[in-house]
Motif scaffolding. Structure first.
Motif, PDB file in Angstrom:
ATOM      1  N   GLU A  15       0.824  -1.207   0.000  1.00 43.86           N
ATOM      2  CA  GLU A  15       0.000   0.000   0.000  1.00 43.86           C
ATOM      3  C   GLU A  15       0.861   1.262   0.000  1.00 43.86           C
ATOM      4  O   GLU A  15       0.544   2.244  -0.661  1.00 43.86           O
ATOM      5  N   VAL A  16       1.942   1.228   0.763  1.00 42.76           N
ATOM      6  CA  VAL A  16       2.853   2.374   0.822  1.00 42.76           C
ATOM      7  C   VAL A  16       3.541   2.547  -0.527  1.00 42.76           C
ATOM      8  O   VAL A  16       3.658   3.665  -1.041  1.00 42.76           O
ATOM      9  N   ALA A  17       3.983   1.451  -1.125  1.00 41.42           N
ATOM     10  CA  ALA A  17       4.623   1.504  -2.436  1.00 41.42           C
ATOM     11  C   ALA A  17       3.649   2.037  -3.492  1.00 41.42           C
ATOM     12  O   ALA A  17       4.031   2.835  -4.351  1.00 41.42           O
ATOM     13  N   MET A  18       2.402   1.619  -3.419  1.00 38.88           N
ATOM     14  CA  MET A  18       1.387   2.106  -4.365  1.00 38.88           C
ATOM     15  C   MET A  18       1.237   3.622  -4.266  1.00 38.88           C
ATOM     16  O   MET A  18       1.202   4.320  -5.285  1.00 38.88           O
ATOM     17  N   ASN A  19       1.163   4.135  -3.067  1.00 35.27           N
ATOM     18  CA  ASN A  19       1.024   5.578  -2.883  1.00 35.27           C
ATOM     19  C   ASN A  19       2.245   6.323  -3.405  1.00 35.27           C
ATOM     20  O   ASN A  19       2.118   7.340  -4.084  1.00 35.27           O
ATOM     21  N   TYR A  20       3.423   5.830  -3.079  1.00 35.09           N
ATOM     22  CA  TYR A  20       4.668   6.486  -3.488  1.00 35.09           C
ATOM     23  C   TYR A  20       4.810   6.490  -5.006  1.00 35.09           C
ATOM     24  O   TYR A  20       5.017   7.539  -5.627  1.00 35.09           O
ATOM     25  N   PHE A  21       4.715   5.324  -5.630  1.00 30.37           N
ATOM     26  CA  PHE A  21       4.938   5.236  -7.069  1.00 30.37           C
ATOM     27  C   PHE A  21       3.798   5.868  -7.858  1.00 30.37           C
ATOM     28  O   PHE A  21       4.023   6.425  -8.941  1.00 30.37           O
ATOM     29  N   GLY A  22       2.599   5.814  -7.313  1.00 30.09           N
ATOM     30  CA  GLY A  22       1.494   6.510  -7.954  1.00 30.09           C
ATOM     31  C   GLY A  22       1.731   8.013  -7.968  1.00 30.09           C
ATOM     32  O   GLY A  22       1.499   8.684  -8.977  1.00 30.09           O
ATOM     33  N   ALA A  23       2.220   8.538  -6.855  1.00 29.96           N
ATOM     34  CA  ALA A  23       2.537   9.966  -6.784  1.00 29.96           C
ATOM     35  C   ALA A  23       3.679  10.314  -7.729  1.00 29.96           C
ATOM     36  O   ALA A  23       3.644  11.343  -8.405  1.00 29.96           O
ATOM     37  N   GLU A  24       4.681   9.458  -7.799  1.00 24.99           N
ATOM     38  CA  GLU A  24       5.813   9.722  -8.698  1.00 24.99           C
ATOM     39  C   GLU A  24       5.331   9.835 -10.140  1.00 24.99           C
ATOM     40  O   GLU A  24       5.738  10.735 -10.874  1.00 24.99           O
TER      41      GLU A  24
END
Length: 143
Positions: A15-24
């Motif tokens: 979930e954290v990776a999804m938020n980070y890479f989605g924002a990137e």
């Protein structure tokens, strides 16, 4: 048993990776995606902006790009720009932060922005089209 250096700091939860890479991805545009859109004529909804100085723009630029050096961005110099569009800022390379400074200034002025990953150096290295004589000249920051 020794832990691999690459795993010394554990990977984040999905979930954290999804938020980070989605924002990137919300903040950056891949040169390959941009060139494919340009070649297909999909140019509605965005403007490509060279944020380095005018001499850099004259030397080499992405076809269709406008020149708006970040140092010159003000409410007055951007008044003609359409705030309904997304402005994709680029500069020389990952070693130059003119695109970041330009994107920040445009955002402060109320524009939607993204940054082109790798700048014009990556664009040229990938063999993508360039307007101006700069394909063979050394590309410089020129901020």
């Amino acid at each position: 048993m020794t832990t691999a250096r690459t795993l010394t700091v554990p990977a984040p939860a999905p979930e954290v990776a999804m938020n980070y890479f989605g924002a990137e991805l919300a903040f950056e545009v891949d040169p390959d995606d941009l060139v494919r859109d340009l070649e297909a004529g999909h140019t509605d909804g965005y403007v490509v902006v060279e944020t380095r100085a005018e001499e850099a723009f004259k030397a080499a630029r992405i076809p269709g790009a406008i020149n708006l050096p970040y140092k010159d961005m003000t409410a007055e110099t951007t008044a003609r720009l359409d705030k309904r569009l997304v402005y994709i800022c680029y500069c020389e390379s990952i070693n130059c932060n003119a695109a970041t400074k330009g994107a920040l200034k445009l955002a402060e002025l109320g524009f939607q922005v993204k940054r082109l990953s790798g700048g014009i150096t990556s664009w040229i290295a990938a063999g993508y089209p360039v307007d101006g004589p700069g394909r063979t000249a050394a590309i410089r920051c020129a901020c």
